[in-house]
Design a protein around this motif. Structure first.
Motif, PDB file in Angstrom:
ATOM      1  N   VAL A 100       0.183  12.376  11.206  1.00  0.00           N
ATOM      2  CA  VAL A 100      -0.813  11.550  10.538  1.00  0.00           C
ATOM      3  C   VAL A 100      -0.381  11.389   9.092  1.00  0.00           C
ATOM      4  N   LEU A 101      -0.171  10.148   8.681  1.00  0.00           N
ATOM      5  CA  LEU A 101       0.239   9.853   7.308  1.00  0.00           C
ATOM      6  C   LEU A 101      -0.724   8.840   6.700  1.00  0.00           C
ATOM      7  N   HIS A 102      -1.003   9.021   5.433  1.00  0.00           N
ATOM      8  CA  HIS A 102      -1.814   8.054   4.714  1.00  0.00           C
ATOM      9  C   HIS A 102      -0.960   7.289   3.715  1.00  0.00           C
ATOM     10  N   ASP A 103       0.289   7.648   3.619  1.00  0.00           N
ATOM     11  CA  ASP A 103       1.218   7.004   2.695  1.00  0.00           C
ATOM     12  C   ASP A 103       1.992   5.936   3.457  1.00  0.00           C
ATOM     13  N   LEU A 104       1.748   4.672   3.116  1.00  0.00           N
ATOM     14  CA  LEU A 104       2.369   3.560   3.841  1.00  0.00           C
ATOM     15  C   LEU A 104       3.880   3.544   3.678  1.00  0.00           C
ATOM     16  N   HIS A 105       4.388   3.994   2.533  1.00  0.00           N
ATOM     17  CA  HIS A 105       5.841   4.035   2.333  1.00  0.00           C
ATOM     18  C   HIS A 105       6.486   5.038   3.284  1.00  0.00           C
ATOM     19  N   LEU A 106       5.895   6.218   3.411  1.00  0.00           N
ATOM     20  CA  LEU A 106       6.449   7.218   4.325  1.00  0.00           C
ATOM     21  C   LEU A 106       6.310   6.769   5.768  1.00  0.00           C
ATOM     22  N   ALA A 107       5.161   6.222   6.121  1.00  0.00           N
ATOM     23  CA  ALA A 107       4.940   5.773   7.499  1.00  0.00           C
ATOM     24  C   ALA A 107       5.927   4.679   7.885  1.00  0.00           C
ATOM     25  N   SER A 108       6.132   3.724   7.001  1.00  0.00           N
ATOM     26  CA  SER A 108       7.031   2.616   7.332  1.00  0.00           C
ATOM     27  C   SER A 108       8.489   3.064   7.364  1.00  0.00           C
ATOM     28  N   GLY A 109       8.843   4.060   6.551  1.00  0.00           N
ATOM     29  CA  GLY A 109      10.231   4.476   6.465  1.00  0.00           C
ATOM     30  C   GLY A 109      10.680   5.490   7.501  1.00  0.00           C
ATOM     31  N   PHE A 110       9.742   6.274   8.036  1.00  0.00           N
ATOM     32  CA  PHE A 110      10.144   7.362   8.923  1.00  0.00           C
ATOM     33  C   PHE A 110       9.588   7.253  10.343  1.00  0.00           C
ATOM     34  N   CYS A 111       8.721   6.301  10.592  1.00  0.00           N
ATOM     35  CA  CYS A 111       8.106   6.194  11.917  1.00  0.00           C
ATOM     36  C   CYS A 111       8.624   4.967  12.656  1.00  0.00           C
ATOM     37  N   ASP A 112       8.956   5.160  13.926  1.00  0.00           N
ATOM     38  CA  ASP A 112       9.397   4.049  14.761  1.00  0.00           C
ATOM     39  C   ASP A 112       8.211   3.252  15.294  1.00  0.00           C
ATOM     40  N   ARG A 113       7.100   3.934  15.467  1.00  0.00           N
ATOM     41  CA  ARG A 113       5.909   3.317  16.042  1.00  0.00           C
ATOM     42  C   ARG A 113       4.692   3.802  15.255  1.00  0.00           C
ATOM     43  N   LEU A 114       3.788   2.882  14.950  1.00  0.00           N
ATOM     44  CA  LEU A 114       2.585   3.202  14.184  1.00  0.00           C
ATOM     45  C   LEU A 114       1.332   2.821  14.960  1.00  0.00           C
ATOM     46  N   PHE A 115       0.285   3.569  14.710  1.00  0.00           N
ATOM     47  CA  PHE A 115      -1.057   3.224  15.159  1.00  0.00           C
ATOM     48  C   PHE A 115      -1.893   3.107  13.895  1.00  0.00           C
ATOM     49  N   LEU A 116      -2.449   1.949  13.650  1.00  0.00           N
ATOM     50  CA  LEU A 116      -3.227   1.701  12.445  1.00  0.00           C
ATOM     51  C   LEU A 116      -4.704   1.795  12.801  1.00  0.00           C
ATOM     52  N   ASP A 150      -6.842  -6.056   5.427  1.00  0.00           N
ATOM     53  CA  ASP A 150      -8.091  -5.726   6.111  1.00  0.00           C
ATOM     54  C   ASP A 150      -8.396  -4.232   6.067  1.00  0.00           C
ATOM     55  N   VAL A 151      -7.406  -3.393   6.339  1.00  0.00           N
ATOM     56  CA  VAL A 151      -7.637  -1.952   6.453  1.00  0.00           C
ATOM     57  C   VAL A 151      -7.637  -1.251   5.096  1.00  0.00           C
ATOM     58  N   PHE A 152      -6.661  -1.562   4.245  1.00  0.00           N
ATOM     59  CA  PHE A 152      -6.505  -0.838   2.978  1.00  0.00           C
ATOM     60  C   PHE A 152      -7.025  -1.599   1.763  1.00  0.00           C
ATOM     61  N   ARG A 153      -7.348  -2.875   1.939  1.00  0.00           N
ATOM     62  CA  ARG A 153      -7.859  -3.737   0.878  1.00  0.00           C
ATOM     63  C   ARG A 153      -6.888  -3.861  -0.301  1.00  0.00           C
ATOM     64  N   VAL A 154      -5.613  -3.864   0.006  1.00  0.00           N
ATOM     65  CA  VAL A 154      -4.563  -4.152  -0.966  1.00  0.00           C
ATOM     66  C   VAL A 154      -3.626  -5.166  -0.331  1.00  0.00           C
ATOM     67  N   ASN A 155      -2.781  -5.755  -1.122  1.00  0.00           N
ATOM     68  CA  ASN A 155      -1.825  -6.731  -0.609  1.00  0.00           C
ATOM     69  C   ASN A 155      -0.458  -6.078  -0.482  1.00  0.00           C
ATOM     70  N   GLY A 156       0.123  -6.142   0.704  1.00  0.00           N
ATOM     71  CA  GLY A 156       1.432  -5.558   0.949  1.00  0.00           C
ATOM     72  C   GLY A 156       1.834  -5.775   2.388  1.00  0.00           C
ATOM     73  N   HIS A 157       3.072  -5.393   2.715  1.00  0.00           N
ATOM     74  CA  HIS A 157       3.588  -5.549   4.074  1.00  0.00           C
ATOM     75  C   HIS A 157       4.880  -4.749   4.240  1.00  0.00           C
ATOM     76  N   ALA A 158       5.254  -4.518   5.499  1.00  0.00           N
ATOM     77  CA  ALA A 158       6.496  -3.811   5.811  1.00  0.00           C
ATOM     78  C   ALA A 158       7.631  -4.820   5.900  1.00  0.00           C
ATOM     79  N   VAL A 159       8.789  -4.438   5.400  1.00  0.00           N
ATOM     80  CA  VAL A 159       9.984  -5.284   5.484  1.00  0.00           C
ATOM     81  C   VAL A 159      11.164  -4.426   5.910  1.00  0.00           C
ATOM     82  N   ARG A 160      12.084  -5.001   6.669  1.00  0.00           N
ATOM     83  CA  ARG A 160      13.279  -4.286   7.121  1.00  0.00           C
ATOM     84  C   ARG A 160      14.306  -4.309   6.001  1.00  0.00           C
ATOM     85  N   LYS A 161      14.779  -3.129   5.624  1.00  0.00           N
ATOM     86  CA  LYS A 161      15.817  -2.993   4.596  1.00  0.00           C
ATOM     87  C   LYS A 161      16.870  -2.037   5.119  1.00  0.00           C
TER      88      LYS A 161
END
Length: 98
Positions: free
Chosen positions: A29-45, A68-79
């Motif tokens: 369980v992660l609340h940090d979107l940077h860690l979740a996007s960088g280390f997880c292959d699959r997410l449940f939001l 909708d969920v976090f009320r901030v503007n952002g997104h995951a991108v492949r790098k």
């Protein structure tokens, strides 16, 4: 706030990388979107205890879901070989609450 209190940030990143490459299925369980996007292959939001989306970081951390969920503007991108999360640092307070 660190993900693992008492552990240095380099050790936390080492541990996440180790788990990602362990060949095992890990539920975390992660609340940090940077860690979740960088280390997880699959997410449940989740929002209010309900599953909003599931899939790859790019498929789950869309601008619409993040707004909708976090009320901030952002997104995951492949790098390179990982997915990263980009946040444009603007709030989405359309409901008037903080």
């Amino acid at each position: 706030m660190p993900m693992l209190p008492g552990f240095s940030l380099p050790y936390q990143l080492y541990l996440l990388d180790y788990l990602k490459n362990s060949g095992k299925t890990i539920l975390i369980v992660l609340h940090d979107l940077h860690l979740a996007s960088g280390f997880c292959d699959r997410l449940f939001l989740l929002k209010d205890g309900k599953n909003v989306a599931e899939g790859t970081p790019e498929g789950v951390l869309t601008p619409e879901h993040v707004r909708d969920v976090f009320r901030v503007n952002g997104h995951a991108v492949r790098k390179r070989d990982r997915t990263d999360f980009e946040l444009d640092m603007s709030l989405n307070l359309s409901d008037g609450s903080l």
